[in-house]
Write a protein that holds these residues in place. Structure first.
Motif, PDB file in Angstrom:
ATOM      1  N   LYS A 160       0.835  -1.195   0.000  1.00 17.59           N
ATOM      2  CA  LYS A 160       0.000   0.000   0.000  1.00 17.59           C
ATOM      3  C   LYS A 160       0.876   1.252   0.000  1.00 17.59           C
ATOM      4  CE  LYS A 160      -3.964   1.841   2.533  1.00 17.59           C
ATOM      5  NZ  LYS A 160      -3.467   3.206   2.768  1.00 17.59           N
ATOM      6  N   GLY A 161       0.578   2.179  -0.883  1.00 20.49           N
ATOM      7  CA  GLY A 161       1.295   3.445  -0.921  1.00 20.49           C
ATOM      8  C   GLY A 161       2.599   3.408  -1.703  1.00 20.49           C
ATOM      9  N   GLU A 162       2.963   2.244  -2.211  1.00 18.19           N
ATOM     10  CA  GLU A 162       4.208   2.144  -2.963  1.00 18.19           C
ATOM     11  C   GLU A 162       4.072   2.753  -4.354  1.00 18.19           C
ATOM     12  OE1 GLU A 162       7.591  -1.174  -2.799  1.00 18.19           O
ATOM     13  OE2 GLU A 162       5.570  -1.991  -2.952  1.00 18.19           O
ATOM     14  N   ARG A 163       5.158   3.369  -4.821  1.00 13.26           N
ATOM     15  CA  ARG A 163       5.182   3.893  -6.196  1.00 13.26           C
ATOM     16  C   ARG A 163       6.218   3.106  -6.972  1.00 13.26           C
ATOM     17  NH1 ARG A 163       4.624   7.895  -1.929  1.00 13.26           N
ATOM     18  NH2 ARG A 163       6.790   8.335  -2.381  1.00 13.26           N
ATOM     19  N   ILE A 164       5.749   2.431  -7.993  1.00 11.10           N
ATOM     20  CA  ILE A 164       6.638   1.572  -8.760  1.00 11.10           C
ATOM     21  C   ILE A 164       6.685   2.037 -10.209  1.00 11.10           C
ATOM     22  CG2 ILE A 164       6.931  -0.781  -9.645  1.00 11.10           C
ATOM     23  CD1 ILE A 164       5.836  -1.763  -6.993  1.00 11.10           C
ATOM     24  N   VAL A 165       7.885   2.192 -10.720  1.00 13.21           N
ATOM     25  CA  VAL A 165       8.048   2.535 -12.130  1.00 13.21           C
ATOM     26  C   VAL A 165       8.546   1.291 -12.867  1.00 13.21           C
ATOM     27  CG1 VAL A 165       9.508   3.804 -13.757  1.00 13.21           C
ATOM     28  CG2 VAL A 165       8.352   5.019 -11.906  1.00 13.21           C
ATOM     29  N   ILE A 166       7.894   0.994 -13.970  1.00 11.64           N
ATOM     30  CA  ILE A 166       8.284  -0.158 -14.774  1.00 11.64           C
ATOM     31  C   ILE A 166       8.798   0.364 -16.110  1.00 11.64           C
ATOM     32  CG2 ILE A 166       7.511  -2.317 -15.848  1.00 11.64           C
ATOM     33  CD1 ILE A 166       5.149  -2.269 -13.838  1.00 11.64           C
ATOM     34  N   CYS A 167      10.013  -0.019 -16.465  1.00 13.09           N
ATOM     35  CA  CYS A 167      10.534   0.407 -17.754  1.00 13.09           C
ATOM     36  C   CYS A 167      11.151  -0.781 -18.476  1.00 13.09           C
ATOM     37  CB  CYS A 167      11.553   1.537 -17.581  1.00 13.09           C
ATOM     38  SG  CYS A 167      12.933   1.121 -16.523  1.00 13.09           S
ATOM     39  N   GLY A 168      11.535  -0.540 -19.691  1.00 11.62           N
ATOM     40  CA  GLY A 168      12.098  -1.633 -20.493  1.00 11.62           C
ATOM     41  C   GLY A 168      11.880  -1.341 -21.956  1.00 11.62           C
ATOM     42  N   PRO A 169      12.593  -2.051 -22.826  1.00  9.68           N
ATOM     43  CA  PRO A 169      12.435  -1.802 -24.261  1.00  9.68           C
ATOM     44  C   PRO A 169      11.042  -2.172 -24.737  1.00  9.68           C
ATOM     45  CG  PRO A 169      13.781  -3.744 -23.870  1.00  9.68           C
ATOM     46  CD  PRO A 169      13.558  -3.117 -22.545  1.00  9.68           C
ATOM     47  N   SER A 170      10.654  -1.690 -25.920  1.00 12.56           N
ATOM     48  CA  SER A 170       9.316  -1.993 -26.404  1.00 12.56           C
ATOM     49  C   SER A 170       9.221  -3.481 -26.707  1.00 12.56           C
ATOM     50  CB  SER A 170       8.984  -1.154 -27.634  1.00 12.56           C
ATOM     51  OG  SER A 170       9.505  -1.760 -28.784  1.00 12.56           O
TER      52      SER A 170
ATOM     53  N   ILE B  74       4.272  17.287 -21.346  1.00 15.91           N
ATOM     54  CA  ILE B  74       4.629  16.157 -20.493  1.00 15.91           C
ATOM     55  C   ILE B  74       4.699  16.591 -19.036  1.00 15.91           C
ATOM     56  CG2 ILE B  74       6.521  14.566 -19.940  1.00 15.91           C
ATOM     57  CD1 ILE B  74       7.023  14.305 -22.931  1.00 15.91           C
ATOM     58  N   LYS B  75       5.245  17.789 -18.815  1.00 15.84           N
ATOM     59  CA  LYS B  75       5.470  18.232 -17.445  1.00 15.84           C
ATOM     60  C   LYS B  75       4.168  18.349 -16.659  1.00 15.84           C
ATOM     61  CE  LYS B  75       7.797  21.749 -14.677  1.00 15.84           C
ATOM     62  NZ  LYS B  75       6.626  22.076 -13.861  1.00 15.84           N
ATOM     63  N   GLU B  76       3.131  18.934 -17.301  1.00 18.92           N
ATOM     64  CA  GLU B  76       1.888  19.136 -16.555  1.00 18.92           C
ATOM     65  C   GLU B  76       1.275  17.811 -16.121  1.00 18.92           C
ATOM     66  OE1 GLU B  76       0.072  21.260 -19.962  1.00 18.92           O
ATOM     67  OE2 GLU B  76      -1.599  19.837 -19.779  1.00 18.92           O
ATOM     68  N   VAL B  77       1.450  16.787 -16.942  1.00 21.33           N
ATOM     69  CA  VAL B  77       0.919  15.465 -16.565  1.00 21.33           C
ATOM     70  C   VAL B  77       1.778  14.846 -15.466  1.00 21.33           C
ATOM     71  CG1 VAL B  77       0.505  13.119 -17.385  1.00 21.33           C
ATOM     72  CG2 VAL B  77      -0.205  15.066 -18.774  1.00 21.33           C
ATOM     73  N   LEU B  78       3.098  14.952 -15.622  1.00 22.22           N
ATOM     74  CA  LEU B  78       3.985  14.388 -14.595  1.00 22.22           C
ATOM     75  C   LEU B  78       3.781  15.094 -13.255  1.00 22.22           C
ATOM     76  CD1 LEU B  78       7.317  13.766 -16.553  1.00 22.22           C
ATOM     77  CD2 LEU B  78       5.585  12.103 -15.851  1.00 22.22           C
ATOM     78  N   ASP B  79       3.595  16.424 -13.293  1.00 21.16           N
ATOM     79  CA  ASP B  79       3.343  17.161 -12.048  1.00 21.16           C
ATOM     80  C   ASP B  79       2.107  16.617 -11.336  1.00 21.16           C
ATOM     81  OD1 ASP B  79       5.543  18.676 -12.445  1.00 21.16           O
ATOM     82  OD2 ASP B  79       4.473  20.480 -13.139  1.00 21.16           O
ATOM     83  N   THR B  80       1.054  16.358 -12.131  1.00 20.41           N
ATOM     84  CA  THR B  80      -0.170  15.801 -11.552  1.00 20.41           C
ATOM     85  C   THR B  80       0.104  14.437 -10.922  1.00 20.41           C
ATOM     86  OG1 THR B  80      -1.395  16.884 -13.319  1.00 20.41           O
ATOM     87  CG2 THR B  80      -2.567  15.209 -12.063  1.00 20.41           C
ATOM     88  N   MET B  81       0.933  13.645 -11.597  1.00 24.37           N
ATOM     89  CA  MET B  81       1.248  12.312 -11.068  1.00 24.37           C
ATOM     90  C   MET B  81       2.096  12.399  -9.806  1.00 24.37           C
ATOM     91  SD  MET B  81       1.921  10.415 -14.715  1.00 24.37           S
ATOM     92  CE  MET B  81       2.572   8.909 -13.994  1.00 24.37           C
ATOM     93  N   VAL B  82       3.002  13.369  -9.788  1.00 19.38           N
ATOM     94  CA  VAL B  82       3.833  13.541  -8.586  1.00 19.38           C
ATOM     95  C   VAL B  82       2.953  13.912  -7.400  1.00 19.38           C
ATOM     96  CG1 VAL B  82       5.596  15.008  -7.521  1.00 19.38           C
ATOM     97  CG2 VAL B  82       5.923  14.164  -9.852  1.00 19.38           C
ATOM     98  N   GLU B  83       1.983  14.803  -7.638  1.00 18.24           N
ATOM     99  CA  GLU B  83       1.067  15.182  -6.559  1.00 18.24           C
ATOM    100  C   GLU B  83       0.281  13.988  -6.047  1.00 18.24           C
ATOM    101  OE1 GLU B  83      -1.658  18.577  -7.117  1.00 18.24           O
ATOM    102  OE2 GLU B  83       0.128  19.494  -8.029  1.00 18.24           O
ATOM    103  N   LEU B  84      -0.162  13.180  -6.994  1.00 20.52           N
ATOM    104  CA  LEU B  84      -0.915  11.982  -6.641  1.00 20.52           C
ATOM    105  C   LEU B  84      -0.064  11.066  -5.768  1.00 20.52           C
ATOM    106  CD1 LEU B  84      -3.705  10.914  -7.338  1.00 20.52           C
ATOM    107  CD2 LEU B  84      -2.699   9.743  -9.303  1.00 20.52           C
ATOM    108  N   ALA B  85       1.204  10.958  -6.126  1.00 18.70           N
ATOM    109  CA  ALA B  85       2.126  10.132  -5.350  1.00 18.70           C
ATOM    110  C   ALA B  85       2.292  10.713  -3.943  1.00 18.70           C
ATOM    111  CB  ALA B  85       3.469  10.045  -6.063  1.00 18.70           C
ATOM    112  N   ARG B  86       2.388  12.031  -3.836  1.00 16.58           N
ATOM    113  CA  ARG B  86       2.533  12.683  -2.529  1.00 16.58           C
ATOM    114  C   ARG B  86       1.324  12.431  -1.646  1.00 16.58           C
ATOM    115  NH1 ARG B  86       5.043  17.689  -4.878  1.00 16.58           N
ATOM    116  NH2 ARG B  86       7.244  17.135  -4.936  1.00 16.58           N
ATOM    117  N   ASP B  87       0.147  12.302  -2.289  1.00 14.33           N
ATOM    118  CA  ASP B  87      -1.062  12.030  -1.513  1.00 14.33           C
ATOM    119  C   ASP B  87      -1.132  10.591  -1.015  1.00 14.33           C
ATOM    120  OD1 ASP B  87      -1.783  14.582  -1.989  1.00 14.33           O
ATOM    121  OD2 ASP B  87      -3.316  14.133  -3.503  1.00 14.33           O
ATOM    122  N   GLY B  88      -0.144   9.785  -1.411  1.00 15.15           N
ATOM    123  CA  GLY B  88      -0.091   8.429  -0.888  1.00 15.15           C
ATOM    124  C   GLY B  88      -0.738   7.376  -1.759  1.00 15.15           C
ATOM    125  N   MET B  89      -1.073   7.725  -3.000  1.00 11.58           N
ATOM    126  CA  MET B  89      -1.683   6.748  -3.901  1.00 11.58           C
ATOM    127  C   MET B  89      -0.686   5.636  -4.238  1.00 11.58           C
ATOM    128  SD  MET B  89      -4.241   5.705  -5.737  1.00 11.58           S
ATOM    129  CE  MET B  89      -5.456   7.019  -5.905  1.00 11.58           C
TER     130      MET B  89
END
Lengths: 262, 225
Positions: A46-56, A192-207
């Motif tokens: 709960k509350g973890e933020r995970i980034v998944i990356c890799g080639p297409s 891109i920035k405006e979307v990432l900013d929204t995601m960062v806020e969401l992460a700060r809220d503990g999502m």
């Protein structure tokens, strides 16, 4: 879903004692003869933020799409907030109301206004009244900073605005987990920035968040864990610090040199 | 006899005018019943064609193919003259509505299938991810968007089937054409036929214009509101 050993390992969903909200065990998926996901084990707390990356083609999108059953899997188990994902439509429905998702192409409903996009699911699946659903939608549209666009149609908005509406639309269902499938890949650089900013806020809220993205700055900033996938398998999994400075796997280092190198 | 008194005989036309008026009334009623009934049935058949279990999908395909292939006049004659032999006796209006409706529903089903299949996959995926049920997804997401795509060809089909209502005169339905030929026999003058042709045009020319307008309007912004 039919894997016997996996069923034997965890017949009942073991989410209670720790705070795991997603528990993936021995996940395998094939498209015909093509082995898309190989023996994936992944637990998300709960509350973890995970980034998944890799080639297409590495299976990262397929992995997150398995979590809310947009893709079916053939082996292993997926438990989401205590519900095992089966073919049963009730289980699928329950999981989908707990898991929000944002897509690369936004996938807003073009024939509905921004507000209607946000209220449709709460009204039909949560049986909210129109007034309540609209009040909540406005709350989340405020949160993504586009309350003034509520009565416009998606086609009238920029890509960045559309993706923020998509985030608000998902949040209106009060999900416990948010999945992002390359949310900024279809956007012009300045959006891109405006979307990432929204995601960062969401992460700060503990999502609790799982993000498939190549935005390594975002990964560095908010991720608790970064996962690198290649050829359908998880080949590297570590905290961002280690991931970016001391990746163990040669394939990971090659990938990083490519995405960070330009 | 000169041209005007032969083809545009006002006296004759005024005499049979009530007959023609009744005829156009029947024609409009037949067209409306066909378009509404066949339209609704067509959308339902289209949903069966796309989403039902395999057996029903096959039946829907067979239905659509059959009624797109068969000439309306042949179908009408079979319904009106052959079905009574098995005890099914329909009056001329019902027989004509059924024949036209069966054909129109199969054309409607194809037009809507194309419309539904043109909707990007992401739309239904987004609906699924939000937890929307299948019926809600169809009703609120798929059909409204399919309508926008299907409306121009659907309207065009509707105009075509409205013209085909004149076939009903073959089974003695008192539609505009039947009334006009009766009037012609009654007055021994072809002016009622000319008058009927003009009445068809008065109703159908605006409809044809509407088709062009809709095609123009939906050509570029099939998705925008």
């Amino acid at each position: 879903m039919n894997d016997r050993s996996a069923q034997a390992r965890g017949r009942t969903a073991p989410a209670a004692q720790d705070d795991a909200v997603i528990r993936i065990s021995g996940l395998n998926k094939w498209y015909g003869a093509y082995h898309a996901l190989r023996d994936i084990d992944l637990t998300v707390r709960k509350g973890e933020r995970i980034v998944i990356c890799g080639p297409s083609g590495s299976g990262k999108s397929t992995l997150v799409r398995c979590i809310n059953a947009l893709e079916t899997h053939q082996g292993g188990t997926i438990d989401v907030v205590g519900t095992r994902l089966t073919d049963d439509l009730k289980d699928v429905g329950r999981i989908r109301t707990e898991v929000g998702m944002c897509f690369q192409q936004f996938n807003l409903f073009p024939h509905l206004t921004v507000l209607e996009n946000c209220t449709l699911a709460p009204r039909w699946t949560r049986r909210q009244s129109k007034r309540d659903a609209e009040a909540e939608a406005m709350h989340f549209l405020n949160k993504v900073r586009i309350p003034d666009q509520a009565n416009k149609y998606p086609g009238q908005l920029s890509g960045g605005q559309q993706q923020r509406v998509a985030i608000a639309r998902a949040l209106c269902m009060k999900p416990r987990i948010m999945l992002f499938d390359e949310p900024t890949s279809a956007l012009d650089p300045e959006m891109i920035k405006e979307v990432l900013d929204t995601m960062v806020e969401l992460a700060r809220d503990g999502m609790t968040m799982l993000c498939v993205t190549h935005e390594m700055g975002f990964a560095r900033k908010v991720a608790d864990r970064v996962i690198f996938m290649d050829a359908g398998a998880i080949v590297e999994e570590s905290d961002p610090e280690t991931f970016f400075s001391a990746a163990r796997n040669a394939r990971t280092r090659q990938f990083l040199s490519q995405v960070l190198g330009h | 006899m000169d041209f005007v008194s032969t083809f545009l005989n006002v006296e004759v036309i005024l005499r049979v005018y009530p007959m023609l008026l009744k005829g156009i009334g029947n024609t409009v009623a037949l067209a409306s019943a066909t378009i509404v009934g066949g339209g609704v049935a067509g959308v339902l058949i289209c949903l069966v064609r796309l989403y039902a279990p395999k057996v029903f999908r096959g039946l829907a395909i067979a239905y659509i193919d059959l009624f797109r292939a068969i000439p309306i006049l042949v179908l009408l004659v079979i319904i009106y003259y052959a079905l009574p032999f098995v005890g099914i006796r329909l009056n001329a209006f019902m027989a004509a509505t059924l024949a036209l409706g069966l054909v129109f529903s199969s054309f409607t089903a194809e037009v809507f299938r194309a419309g539904i299949q043109a909707i990007p996959r992401g739309q239904t995926e987004a609906a699924a991810a939000l937890g929307l049920s299948f019926p809600v997804t169809i009703w609120r997401i798929v059909l409204p968007q399919a309508f926008r795509i299907a409306i121009p060809p659907h309207t065009s089909n509707a105009v075509a089937i409205a013209k085909d209502t004149s076939l009903a005169s073959v089974v003695a339905m008192p539609d505009l054409l039947k009334q006009a030929t009766d009037a012609q026999a009654l007055t021994a003058n072809p002016s009622p036929l000319i008058a009927a042709a003009i009445m068809y045009l008065i109703v159908l020319l605006p409809a044809v214009r509407l088709v062009s307008y809709l095609e123009e309007r939906f050509r570029n912004d099939g998705k925008a509101a």
